[in-house]
Design an enzyme around this catalytic site. Structure first.
Site: not given
Ligand code: LMR
Length: 393
Positions: A127, A208, A210, A243
């Site tokens: 991410w 992590d 999520a 989520k």
């Molecule tokens: C994403 O990866 O799209 C989500 O986790 C939202 C974000 O805050 O980036």
């Protein structure tokens, strides 16, 4: 003094959200930010959340502060949801945080406080905000191989080889399930091999998680996190309720710390201290709703049922997309889309092709070709399949 400020690099995901909003085409398709959408393109308030909010409105008689660590019953309920019985409750220290991102940030800060020299091992890719926060905190990153561009699965041998270079005092960041941005995940035996590397290197894992409930189910998605937590002397877990409870804007998350070699009061006290320094008391509204749902049999059953509908809906879309692409391309090279789990899949297309699909067909995916599968519906799957084949991805 503020004239000395310089422009920050824009966040690719948030920038895409903006571009999508500004596009006037009516047949555009939003596969950008990781937000669940139903078949009509809405992000609904989940039924159990509505019911809990109603009850809360009727019964809540104060908005005074809760504790620095958050409400104890929220932390208990979340530790149970994520960790089950994997570790004794007394071994887990925790603080409620503003969303999963708050937990990630606190986890990194805690690591830096404990060892300013810590290197943080992150999957390639991960991410983007993981990287951005680490840079902001001035922490050293080490990318470990993860996604195999050929198979669109996990480059497991590469991953293990890279993780073996970690040492005690380093942090290894792992995605508990539903890897963001690729959708490619480890199998159970592969997780066992990762645990072996954690033992051999002495590095500390951080998980992590999520998207619990978006992959193979609530317990299945937590299995790896539980296995890791049970196997190592210390670990960090950042969990999000954004989520799986659909409460994105309420900013609800939790950081858990298992630190068997650390004085319990010091461990909990440091987490509380970090909350106090960064935002003082964590937000409570979303946490309260989550607690009400998890501790009420009827609300919990309804939440689980709706979450399961969301999960299976995404699986159906994955299968439909893989099939439509197979028909159009005359090959099964897109079969990986049905194998991936969670909200995202990385298509494996170049950024030029991603841009071409946006310009020509109004398809909005992140520049690295990450698609939010939940942004699709039965009508837009064929549109996407056409665009992918037309672009030659
Ligand atoms: C994403 O990866 O799209 C989500 O986790 C939202 C974000 O805050 O980036």
């Amino acid at each position: 003094m503020f004239e000395h400020l310089t422009a920050q690099k824009p966040d690719g995901i948030l920038m895409l959200m903006q571009m999508y909003r500004e596009d006037t085409r009516t047949d555009k398709v939003d596969l950008g930010v990781g937000v669940y959408k139903d078949a009509s393109g809405n992000t609904p308030v989940m039924r159990a959340i509505k019911a809990a909010e109603h009850k809360l409105w009727e019964t809540q008689d104060t908005k005074t502060y809760v504790g620095l660590a958050g409400a104890p019953d929220f932390n208990d309920a979340m530790v149970k949801l994520v960790l089950g019985d994997a570790v004794p409750r007394t071994s887990v220290h925790s603080v409620a945080t503003p969303g999963g991102t708050g937990a990630v940030r606190q986890a990194f800060e805690l690591t830096r406080m404990s060892n300013p020299e810590a290197r943080v091992f992150v999957s390639n890719p991960t991410w983007p905000n993981h990287l951005s926060i680490l840079d902001y905190l001035g922490m050293e990153k080490v990318m470990y191989r993860y996604f195999d561009d050929e198979t669109r699965g996990v480059d497991f041998d590469g991953m293990i080889a890279d993780l073996k270079t970690a040492k005690k005092g380093d942090l290894i960041l792992l995605h508990g399930c539903c890897h963001n941005p690729t959708g490619a995940n480890l199998t159970g035996p592969q997780w066992d091999a990762v645990i072996e590397v954690l033992h051999d290197t002495g590095a500390t894992p951080m998980i992590d998680i999520a998207y619990q409930g978006f992959g193979d189910g609530l317990d299945a998605d937590a299995a790896a996190t539980r296995a890791v937590a049970a196997a190592v002397p210390e670990c960090l877990i950042a969990a999000s309720c954004s989520k799986n409870f659909g409460i994105y804007r309420e900013r609800t998350g939790i950081l858990m710390l298992v630190a068997n070699g650390t004085d319990k009061a010091v461990a909990q006290g440091t987490l509380n201290f970090l909350n106090r320094q960064n935002y003082s008391f964590p937000p409570d509204h979303g946490a309260r709703l989550v607690t009400m749902i998890l501790n009420d049999d009827a609300l919990r059953a309804d939440w689980m049922a709706e979450l399961e509908e969301m999960r299976t809906g995404m699986l159906t879309l994955r299968e439909q997309l893989a099939k439509e692409l197979e028909t159009r391309s005359g090959s099964n090279r897109f079969g990986f889309l049905a194998e991936h789990r969670g909200m995202f899949s990385r298509l494996g297309a170049s950024s030029d092709l991603v841009e071409k699909m946006r310009t020509d067909s109004g398809i909005y995916m992140v520049g690295d070709s990450r698609m939010n599968i939940a942004g699709l519906n039965a009508q837009t799957v064929p549109i996407l399949a056409d665009a992918i084949v037309k672009a030659g991805a």
